[in-house]
Enzyme design. Structure first.
Site, mmCIF file in Angstrom:
data_model
loop_
_atom_site.group_PDB
_atom_site.id
_atom_site.type_symbol
_atom_site.label_atom_id
_atom_site.label_comp_id
_atom_site.label_asym_id
_atom_site.label_seq_id
_atom_site.Cartn_x
_atom_site.Cartn_y
_atom_site.Cartn_z
ATOM 1 N N GLY A 85 44.451 27.676 13.533
ATOM 2 C CA GLY A 85 44.671 28.573 12.394
ATOM 3 C C GLY A 85 45.241 27.827 11.211
ATOM 4 O O GLY A 85 46.322 27.242 11.294
ATOM 5 N N GLY A 104 46.042 29.291 8.325
ATOM 6 C CA GLY A 104 46.626 30.280 7.421
ATOM 7 C C GLY A 104 47.972 29.767 6.934
ATOM 8 O O GLY A 104 48.256 28.557 6.991
ATOM 9 N N GLY A 109 50.951 29.981 8.259
ATOM 10 C CA GLY A 109 51.761 29.338 9.296
ATOM 11 C C GLY A 109 51.220 27.969 9.671
ATOM 12 O O GLY A 109 51.942 26.963 9.645
ATOM 13 N N VAL A 158 38.078 29.284 18.206
ATOM 14 C CA VAL A 158 38.668 29.107 19.538
ATOM 15 C C VAL A 158 38.504 30.402 20.323
ATOM 16 O O VAL A 158 38.695 31.493 19.789
ATOM 17 C CB VAL A 158 40.166 28.745 19.393
ATOM 18 C CG1 VAL A 158 40.864 28.756 20.752
ATOM 19 C CG2 VAL A 158 40.318 27.388 18.721
ATOM 20 N N GLU A 165 48.934 48.325 -3.947
ATOM 21 C CA GLU A 165 48.313 47.382 -4.884
ATOM 22 C C GLU A 165 46.832 47.711 -5.069
ATOM 23 O O GLU A 165 46.299 47.655 -6.182
ATOM 24 C CB GLU A 165 48.514 45.947 -4.397
ATOM 25 C CG GLU A 165 49.993 45.577 -4.461
ATOM 26 C CD GLU A 165 50.323 44.146 -4.062
ATOM 27 O OE1 GLU A 165 51.406 43.680 -4.435
ATOM 28 O OE2 GLU A 165 49.527 43.494 -3.380
ATOM 29 N N ASP A 181 51.892 35.855 12.109
ATOM 30 C CA ASP A 181 51.553 37.239 12.472
ATOM 31 C C ASP A 181 51.194 37.413 13.941
ATOM 32 O O ASP A 181 51.144 38.539 14.426
ATOM 33 C CB ASP A 181 50.353 37.711 11.642
ATOM 34 C CG ASP A 181 50.745 38.070 10.226
ATOM 35 O OD1 ASP A 181 51.912 37.879 9.867
ATOM 36 O OD2 ASP A 181 49.861 38.546 9.475
ATOM 37 N N ALA A 210 53.851 36.440 4.607
ATOM 38 C CA ALA A 210 53.515 35.034 4.386
ATOM 39 C C ALA A 210 54.752 34.119 4.447
ATOM 40 O O ALA A 210 54.715 33.074 5.114
ATOM 41 C CB ALA A 210 52.782 34.887 3.061
HETATM 42 C C1 LIG Z 1 45.389 42.264 2.101
HETATM 43 C C2 LIG Z 1 46.686 41.590 2.505
HETATM 44 C C3 LIG Z 1 47.737 41.534 1.600
HETATM 45 C C4 LIG Z 1 48.925 40.914 1.950
HETATM 46 N N1 LIG Z 1 49.927 40.849 1.020
HETATM 47 C C5 LIG Z 1 51.040 40.170 1.316
HETATM 48 C C6 LIG Z 1 52.061 39.995 0.330
HETATM 49 O O1 LIG Z 1 51.941 40.500 -0.806
HETATM 50 N N2 LIG Z 1 53.165 39.263 0.658
HETATM 51 C C7 LIG Z 1 53.303 38.695 1.898
HETATM 52 O O2 LIG Z 1 54.300 38.026 2.142
HETATM 53 N N3 LIG Z 1 52.380 38.863 2.853
HETATM 54 C C8 LIG Z 1 51.248 39.577 2.606
HETATM 55 N N4 LIG Z 1 50.287 39.726 3.556
HETATM 56 C C9 LIG Z 1 50.547 39.226 4.914
HETATM 57 C C10 LIG Z 1 50.325 37.727 5.002
HETATM 58 O O3 LIG Z 1 49.083 37.393 4.446
HETATM 59 C C11 LIG Z 1 50.399 37.337 6.479
HETATM 60 O O4 LIG Z 1 51.672 37.679 6.963
HETATM 61 C C12 LIG Z 1 50.155 35.844 6.646
HETATM 62 O O5 LIG Z 1 48.863 35.517 6.224
HETATM 63 C C13 LIG Z 1 50.357 35.429 8.097
HETATM 64 O O6 LIG Z 1 50.087 34.072 8.206
HETATM 65 P P1 LIG Z 1 49.480 33.482 9.562
HETATM 66 O O7 LIG Z 1 49.445 32.013 9.386
HETATM 67 O O8 LIG Z 1 50.200 34.055 10.726
HETATM 68 O O9 LIG Z 1 48.013 34.085 9.658
HETATM 69 P P2 LIG Z 1 46.812 33.997 8.632
HETATM 70 O O10 LIG Z 1 47.260 33.606 7.293
HETATM 71 O O11 LIG Z 1 46.076 35.278 8.793
HETATM 72 O O12 LIG Z 1 45.921 32.821 9.198
HETATM 73 C C14 LIG Z 1 45.272 32.879 10.427
HETATM 74 C C15 LIG Z 1 44.210 31.798 10.457
HETATM 75 O O13 LIG Z 1 43.724 31.690 11.767
HETATM 76 C C16 LIG Z 1 42.322 31.567 11.745
HETATM 77 N N5 LIG Z 1 41.819 32.061 13.021
HETATM 78 C C17 LIG Z 1 41.970 33.305 13.527
HETATM 79 N N6 LIG Z 1 41.388 33.394 14.740
HETATM 80 C C18 LIG Z 1 40.867 32.171 15.000
HETATM 81 C C19 LIG Z 1 40.141 31.630 16.098
HETATM 82 N N7 LIG Z 1 39.842 32.366 17.164
HETATM 83 N N8 LIG Z 1 39.757 30.353 16.045
HETATM 84 C C20 LIG Z 1 40.042 29.591 14.965
HETATM 85 N N9 LIG Z 1 40.737 30.043 13.893
HETATM 86 C C21 LIG Z 1 41.134 31.322 13.921
HETATM 87 C C22 LIG Z 1 41.903 32.417 10.547
HETATM 88 O O14 LIG Z 1 40.642 32.031 10.069
HETATM 89 C C23 LIG Z 1 43.030 32.128 9.557
HETATM 90 O O15 LIG Z 1 42.733 31.038 8.733
HETATM 91 C C24 LIG Z 1 49.076 40.350 3.241
HETATM 92 C C25 LIG Z 1 48.030 40.416 4.163
HETATM 93 C C26 LIG Z 1 46.833 41.026 3.798
HETATM 94 C C27 LIG Z 1 45.708 41.078 4.785
#
Ligand SMILES: Cc1cc2nc3c(=O)[nH]c(=O)nc-3n(C[C@H](O)[C@H](O)[C@H](O)COP(=O)(O)OP(=O)(O)OC[C@H]3O[C@@H](n4cnc5c(N)ncnc54)[C@H](O)[C@@H]3O)c2cc1C
Length: 448
Positions: A13, A15, A17, A81, A172, A301, A316
């Site tokens: 991932g 994202g 994190g 994955v 929003e 998340d 985020a």
């Molecule tokens: C529409 C929207 C608005 C938001 N607004 C806000 C905000 O204003 N402020 C804020 O703080 N937070 C906001 N958030 C929440 C924030 O985006 C998340 O908390 C944050 O992205 C979590 O980060 P992460 O690294 O856990 O996951 P993510 O950023 O979701 O990243 C997960 C990654 O894992 C990859 N992945 C998933 N499954 C697989 C797999 N099986 N194999 C390979 N790769 C995979 C995905 O492609 C992605 O790149 C918002 C979320 C959304 C959807």
């Protein structure tokens, strides 16, 4: 030490994190493999701006390879994955397996429909670029169909948008649709008046923005109402169909229904057979490791952890803080140093934009609303975008739109996405290309 002898860190991932974890390991003696099913990192907080034609997808997404071009200990692999084997210490996606010494799972979350998975096709959530483009397509196509129709009921339905969920994303999105219809599209149609678009924001709880202080929630509700949004707190959706939604006995026929009401973590808990909470988030130890493993971590998340007696929110900054922590911890272990103290989350505040001149901000003791909050919100988001070009482009787009009411990305394209990949694949498609969108709208309009 030769590269072959270095400990192998696999991060699933890219994202918030995963990206931060990889960066935190920049000078550590490790070999990092960063795996993602997409080839880009996505700034999800601005997805609603792509869905409402304010920004283009390229403004909020960056190729992962270019982000890490200068960090030589990172190898990027595009792969979805679908299993992890802690015994052989491998991560697999189809025919390819990658071995690890340390594993960081950062696969995020997707939408939760509270026991109604069939609603996903009628009330898509906003999680990917494809989702945002499909929504933009549907919103703009509905206006075109309304302009063509002679039937008042059809026009009404085409010009109705329902947003389910009164958290930051729902607020929003509602504000942005209101701005699009009341300002940008004003005067551009001859037979319909986009200013009359009905925008309904449905929230099951008693108030919008439950994470904010009550005063700011109230302020947000007032601003949305002034912008022409119908706000319905304390309302529960009982049915979603191709025609729209039902709130108990009340039926609202709509061309676009957006789901912003709940999330569910990725399937990482199932891959690891790990203990998880009701939202499928892996319950991790205070060092973010996944019991019973010492070398597997879950962050962002897809993990559930408490800090100072409270659950860490799915935001985020929380994902970034976890990524930074795990990076430091792995770096300490490979250097045979002591582990850092348990993970502790520092809440930096809550921000939500309501419209062009209005936002709400709660940071520590600081409470802002109105235009000052809007400027603050813009500066913070520009700061967090990746790369100088994106910062300049987005700042320019916002300024241009503020001064002229125009939105640059108002295209209904032939090349709209036909399918989604990765975690969204199981949700099926949301009327993804233009013909499908049109046919879907027509079915919804003509159907019972
Ligand atoms: C529409 C929207 C608005 C938001 N607004 C806000 C905000 O204003 N402020 C804020 O703080 N937070 C906001 N958030 C929440 C924030 O985006 C998340 O908390 C944050 O992205 C979590 O980060 P992460 O690294 O856990 O996951 P993510 O950023 O979701 O990243 C997960 C990654 O894992 C990859 N992945 C998933 N499954 C697989 C797999 N099986 N194999 C390979 N790769 C995979 C995905 O492609 C992605 O790149 C918002 C979320 C959304 C959807």
């Amino acid at each position: 030490m030769s590269s072959a002898a270095l400990p192998r860190v696999v991060i699933i991932g890219a994202g918030f994190g995963g990206l931060t974890a990889a960066r935190a390991l920049k000078s550590a003696p490790v070999e990092i493999t960063l795996v993602d099913c997409r080839n880009f990192h996505l700034f999800q907080p601005l997805l609603y701006q792509v869905a409402t034609a304010a920004l283009s997808p390229g403004d909020i997404a960056w190729p992962i390879r270019s982000v890490f071009a200068g960090q030589k200990n990172v190898r990027v692999v595009m792969m979805e994955v679908n299993s992890i084997d802690p015994t052989s210490q491998t991560v697999s996606g189809g025919v390819t397996s990658i071995s690890y010494d340390y594993l960081v799972v950062a696969t995020g979350a997707t939408h939760a429909y509270f026991g109604h998975p069939d609603w996903a096709q009628f009330a898509p959530g906003l999680k990917t670029i494809d989702d945002a483009r499909a929504m933009r397509e549907r919103l703009l196509t509905a206006c075109e169909l309304a302009e063509l129709s002679d039937d008042d009921e059809v026009r009404r339905r085409c010009l109705t948008t329902v947003i389910i969920g009164g958290g930051a994303t729902g607020v929003e999105m509602a504000g942005a649709v209101a701005e699009l219809s009341r300002r940008t599209l004003r005067g551009e149609f001859r037979r319909i008046d986009p200013e009359k678009m009905r925008i309904v924001l449905v929230e099951a709880g008693p108030r919008l923005l439950p994470a904010f202080p009550e005063r700011l929630s109230e302020r947000c509700k007032r601003s949305l109402i002034e912008m022409g949004v119908e706000v319905k707190p304390g309302s529960t959706v009982t049915e979603c169909t191709e025609r729209g939604v039902s709130l108990g006995p009340e039926r609202i026929d709509a061309a676009l229904v957006v789901w912003a009401a709940g999330v569910r973590a990725s399937r990482a808990a199932q891959w690891l057979d790990a203990e998880h909470d009701r939202s499928n988030r892996i319950i991790v130890r205070s060092d973010l490791s996944v019991p019973p493993h010492e070398n597997i971590f879950a962050i962002g998340d897809t993990s559930a952890v408490q800090s100072e007696g409270r659950p860490v929110p799915g935001l985020a900054p929380a994902a970034k803080q976890m990524g930074r922590y795990v990076g430091r911890l792995i770096a300490a272990r490979v250097r045979n140093e002591a582990d850092p103290p348990a993970f502790s989350y520092k809440h930096q505040g809550d921000l939500a934009v309501i419209g062009r001149k209005s936002a709400v901000v709660a940071m520590g003791q600081l409470r802002l609303s109105g235009f000052v909050a809007r400027v603050f919100w813009s500066l913070v988001h520009i700061l967090f975008l990746i790369g100088f070009r994106s910062k300049i482009v987005v700042a320019f787009e916002w300024l241009w739109s503020f001064l002229t009411r125009q939105r640059s990305a108002r295209l209904i394209s032939d090349g709209a996405p036909r399918h989604t990949v990765g975690p969204q694949a199981t949700r099926g498609t949301f009327l993804a290309n233009r013909e499908q969108t049109k046919q879907g709208l027509a079915r919804g309009i003509q159907g019972g």
